[in-house]
Design a protein around this motif. Structure first.
Motif, PDB file in Angstrom:
ATOM      1  N   TYR A 116       0.834  -1.208   0.000  1.00 50.86           N
ATOM      2  CA  TYR A 116       0.000   0.000   0.000  1.00 50.86           C
ATOM      3  C   TYR A 116       0.865   1.252   0.000  1.00 50.86           C
ATOM      4  CZ  TYR A 116      -3.022   3.681   1.844  1.00 50.86           C
ATOM      5  OH  TYR A 116      -3.687   4.862   2.031  1.00 50.86           O
ATOM      6  N   GLN A 117       1.892   1.243   0.856  1.00 51.12           N
ATOM      7  CA  GLN A 117       2.786   2.398   0.929  1.00 51.12           C
ATOM      8  C   GLN A 117       3.507   2.617  -0.397  1.00 51.12           C
ATOM      9  OE1 GLN A 117       1.660   4.078   3.509  1.00 51.12           O
ATOM     10  NE2 GLN A 117       3.657   4.437   4.426  1.00 51.12           N
ATOM     11  N   ALA A 118       3.948   1.521  -1.000  1.00 48.75           N
ATOM     12  CA  ALA A 118       4.636   1.632  -2.292  1.00 48.75           C
ATOM     13  C   ALA A 118       3.694   2.184  -3.357  1.00 48.75           C
ATOM     14  CB  ALA A 118       5.176   0.270  -2.710  1.00 48.75           C
ATOM     15  N   ASN A 119       2.450   1.707  -3.343  1.00 50.47           N
ATOM     16  CA  ASN A 119       1.468   2.203  -4.310  1.00 50.47           C
ATOM     17  C   ASN A 119       1.157   3.676  -4.081  1.00 50.47           C
ATOM     18  OD1 ASN A 119       1.252  -0.298  -5.550  1.00 50.47           O
ATOM     19  ND2 ASN A 119      -0.462  -0.960  -4.263  1.00 50.47           N
ATOM     20  N   GLN A 120       1.064   4.063  -2.804  1.00 37.51           N
ATOM     21  CA  GLN A 120       0.801   5.461  -2.480  1.00 37.51           C
ATOM     22  C   GLN A 120       1.937   6.358  -2.952  1.00 37.51           C
ATOM     23  OE1 GLN A 120      -2.509   5.659  -1.928  1.00 37.51           O
ATOM     24  NE2 GLN A 120      -2.181   6.993  -0.170  1.00 37.51           N
ATOM     25  N   ALA A 121       3.168   5.913  -2.709  1.00 41.13           N
ATOM     26  CA  ALA A 121       4.329   6.693  -3.137  1.00 41.13           C
ATOM     27  C   ALA A 121       4.366   6.820  -4.657  1.00 41.13           C
ATOM     28  CB  ALA A 121       5.612   6.043  -2.630  1.00 41.13           C
ATOM     29  N   GLU A 122       4.035   5.729  -5.336  1.00 44.53           N
ATOM     30  CA  GLU A 122       4.020   5.761  -6.802  1.00 44.53           C
ATOM     31  C   GLU A 122       2.935   6.702  -7.317  1.00 44.53           C
ATOM     32  OE1 GLU A 122       3.712   2.694 -10.631  1.00 44.53           O
ATOM     33  OE2 GLU A 122       3.513   1.950  -8.580  1.00 44.53           O
ATOM     34  N   THR A 123       1.765   6.655  -6.677  1.00 40.14           N
ATOM     35  CA  THR A 123       0.667   7.541  -7.074  1.00 40.14           C
ATOM     36  C   THR A 123       1.044   9.001  -6.855  1.00 40.14           C
ATOM     37  OG1 THR A 123      -0.974   5.855  -6.504  1.00 40.14           O
ATOM     38  CG2 THR A 123      -1.748   8.122  -6.659  1.00 40.14           C
ATOM     39  N   ALA A 124       1.660   9.287  -5.695  1.00 39.56           N
ATOM     40  CA  ALA A 124       2.081  10.660  -5.400  1.00 39.56           C
ATOM     41  C   ALA A 124       3.109  11.135  -6.418  1.00 39.56           C
ATOM     42  CB  ALA A 124       2.659  10.734  -3.987  1.00 39.56           C
ATOM     43  N   SER A 125       4.035  10.266  -6.769  1.00 39.81           N
ATOM     44  CA  SER A 125       5.065  10.625  -7.742  1.00 39.81           C
ATOM     45  C   SER A 125       4.448  10.935  -9.106  1.00 39.81           C
ATOM     46  CB  SER A 125       6.078   9.487  -7.872  1.00 39.81           C
ATOM     47  OG  SER A 125       7.026   9.769  -8.877  1.00 39.81           O
ATOM     48  N   ILE A 126       3.496  10.115  -9.523  1.00 43.33           N
ATOM     49  CA  ILE A 126       2.846  10.324 -10.828  1.00 43.33           C
ATOM     50  C   ILE A 126       2.104  11.657 -10.847  1.00 43.33           C
ATOM     51  CG2 ILE A 126       1.004   9.489 -12.335  1.00 43.33           C
ATOM     52  CD1 ILE A 126       1.828   6.636 -11.518  1.00 43.33           C
ATOM     53  N   ARG A 127       1.363  11.932  -9.775  1.00 35.11           N
ATOM     54  CA  ARG A 127       0.610  13.186  -9.724  1.00 35.11           C
ATOM     55  C   ARG A 127       1.543  14.396  -9.699  1.00 35.11           C
ATOM     56  NH1 ARG A 127      -4.016  11.282  -5.324  1.00 35.11           N
ATOM     57  NH2 ARG A 127      -5.226  10.026  -6.801  1.00 35.11           N
ATOM     58  N   TYR A 128       2.646  14.264  -8.987  1.00 39.29           N
ATOM     59  CA  TYR A 128       3.602  15.370  -8.935  1.00 39.29           C
ATOM     60  C   TYR A 128       4.232  15.604 -10.305  1.00 39.29           C
ATOM     61  CZ  TYR A 128       7.639  18.188  -7.699  1.00 39.29           C
ATOM     62  OH  TYR A 128       8.583  19.177  -7.649  1.00 39.29           O
ATOM     63  N   GLN A 129       4.554  14.534 -11.011  1.00 41.33           N
ATOM     64  CA  GLN A 129       5.113  14.677 -12.354  1.00 41.33           C
ATOM     65  C   GLN A 129       4.104  15.338 -13.292  1.00 41.33           C
ATOM     66  OE1 GLN A 129       8.229  14.168 -13.225  1.00 41.33           O
ATOM     67  NE2 GLN A 129       8.731  13.460 -11.160  1.00 41.33           N
ATOM     68  N   GLN A 130       2.833  15.001 -13.129  1.00 39.06           N
ATOM     69  CA  GLN A 130       1.794  15.644 -13.936  1.00 39.06           C
ATOM     70  C   GLN A 130       1.724  17.140 -13.637  1.00 39.06           C
ATOM     71  OE1 GLN A 130      -1.551  13.260 -12.707  1.00 39.06           O
ATOM     72  NE2 GLN A 130      -1.370  11.842 -14.429  1.00 39.06           N
ATOM     73  N   LEU A 131       1.843  17.479 -12.358  1.00 41.33           N
ATOM     74  CA  LEU A 131       1.825  18.890 -11.968  1.00 41.33           C
ATOM     75  C   LEU A 131       3.031  19.626 -12.531  1.00 41.33           C
ATOM     76  CD1 LEU A 131       0.574  21.202 -10.327  1.00 41.33           C
ATOM     77  CD2 LEU A 131       1.837  20.365  -8.333  1.00 41.33           C
ATOM     78  N   LEU A 132       4.191  18.986 -12.476  1.00 43.13           N
ATOM     79  CA  LEU A 132       5.400  19.593 -13.038  1.00 43.13           C
ATOM     80  C   LEU A 132       5.230  19.865 -14.530  1.00 43.13           C
ATOM     81  CD1 LEU A 132       8.546  17.803 -11.529  1.00 43.13           C
ATOM     82  CD2 LEU A 132       7.900  20.203 -11.312  1.00 43.13           C
ATOM     83  N   ALA A 133       4.654  18.906 -15.225  1.00 41.21           N
ATOM     84  CA  ALA A 133       4.452  19.069 -16.668  1.00 41.21           C
ATOM     85  C   ALA A 133       3.528  20.246 -16.960  1.00 41.21           C
ATOM     86  CB  ALA A 133       3.884  17.783 -17.258  1.00 41.21           C
ATOM     87  N   LEU A 134       2.483  20.394 -16.162  1.00 44.80           N
ATOM     88  CA  LEU A 134       1.568  21.521 -16.351  1.00 44.80           C
ATOM     89  C   LEU A 134       2.264  22.847 -16.057  1.00 44.80           C
ATOM     90  CD1 LEU A 134      -1.742  20.199 -14.735  1.00 44.80           C
ATOM     91  CD2 LEU A 134      -1.413  20.828 -17.129  1.00 44.80           C
ATOM     92  N   ALA A 135       2.986  22.886 -14.940  1.00 47.50           N
ATOM     93  CA  ALA A 135       3.639  24.130 -14.530  1.00 47.50           C
ATOM     94  C   ALA A 135       4.736  24.543 -15.501  1.00 47.50           C
ATOM     95  CB  ALA A 135       4.219  23.975 -13.125  1.00 47.50           C
TER      96      ALA A 135
END
Length: 243
Positions: free
Chosen positions: A45-64
């Protein structure tokens, strides 16, 4: 026969032991298995959460990173930041997302919302470096709206060594905004010294220092002159008495 009887007794003893302890033994094994499976599930669960957070952050970086953001992109960026804060609030990704969102708000000329967001981050983060960085950005925004005194309050105290030169530079800007050229000059000199010590670039500070010049302000010169006047009088008196 004795050996056979002994084996039969051992079997009977084993049966009795199993009858008496089977339930607790099975329960113990089940609990141990549940603990192991639960721990593995938690790790997954923790690994999945970290992966999800990383993906969302990368999406935010791409937008910014886009040159211009339309209303839809800005809304998506805000949604990603909110998601990271709500679902991954104790991660570095959430803190970095807030810094990005604050910058996007500044780009939209919404400095009030940006300042509020940075204040929240300073209060909530458990990362000292992030708190220091958010404080510097908040001070810069305060200077932009002529709140130099509050900016100086935020810039008071120690920060991470990698940010110390920027802090001193901003203190110089705040002192200039308050019409304190001597204090500004000292702050800019300190900023340049810290930048040299840490081998980090600091752009524009030398130019600001050059614009101030090397001479002290008239007020400082008057203070210096006043402080030397008694000494001059004493020397004059000493000469008169020696005649």
């Amino acid at each position: 026969m004795a050996e056979l009887r002994s084996e039969e007794e051992q079997v009977e003893a084993l049966k009795r032991w199993w009858k008496e302890n089977a339930v607790s033994l099975i329960a113990g094994v089940a609990i141990a298995a549940a603990v192991i499976l639960g721990w593995k599930a938690w790790q997954n669960y923790q690994a999945n959460q970290a992966e999800t957070a990383s993906i969302r952050y990368q999406q935010l970086l791409a937008l910014a990173g886009q040159q211009t953001l339309d209303e839809g992109a800005l809304s998506e960026a805000e949604s990603l930041t909110t998601s990271l804060r709500n679902e991954h609030g104790k991660t570095l990704y959430a803190d970095l997302a807030v810094l990005i969102q604050a910058r996007l708000l500044v780009n939209q000329q919404d400095n009030d919302a940006a300042r509020a967001l940075l204040r929240e981050l300073i209060d909530s983060t458990n990362q000292p470096y992030i708190a220091d960085l958010a404080g510097l950005r908040l001070a810069r925004l305060l200077l932009a709206v002529d709140q130099a005194e509050e900016a100086l309050d935020i810039l008071d105290g120690e920060v991470a060594s990698a940010l110390a030169a920027q802090q001193a530079d901003l203190r110089g800007d705040a002192q200039m905004a308050l019409d304190h050229p001597d204090e500004a000059r000292q702050a800019y000199r300190r900023a340049l010294s810290l930048a040299e010590q840490s081998d980090l670039p600091l752009f524009g500070t030398q130019l600001k220092l050059d614009n101030l010049g090397t001479l002290e302000s008239p007020e400082t010169l008057e203070t210096s002159a006043a402080s030397t006047t008694p000494a001059a009088s004493d020397n004059s008196g000493a000469k008169d008495s020696s005649r």
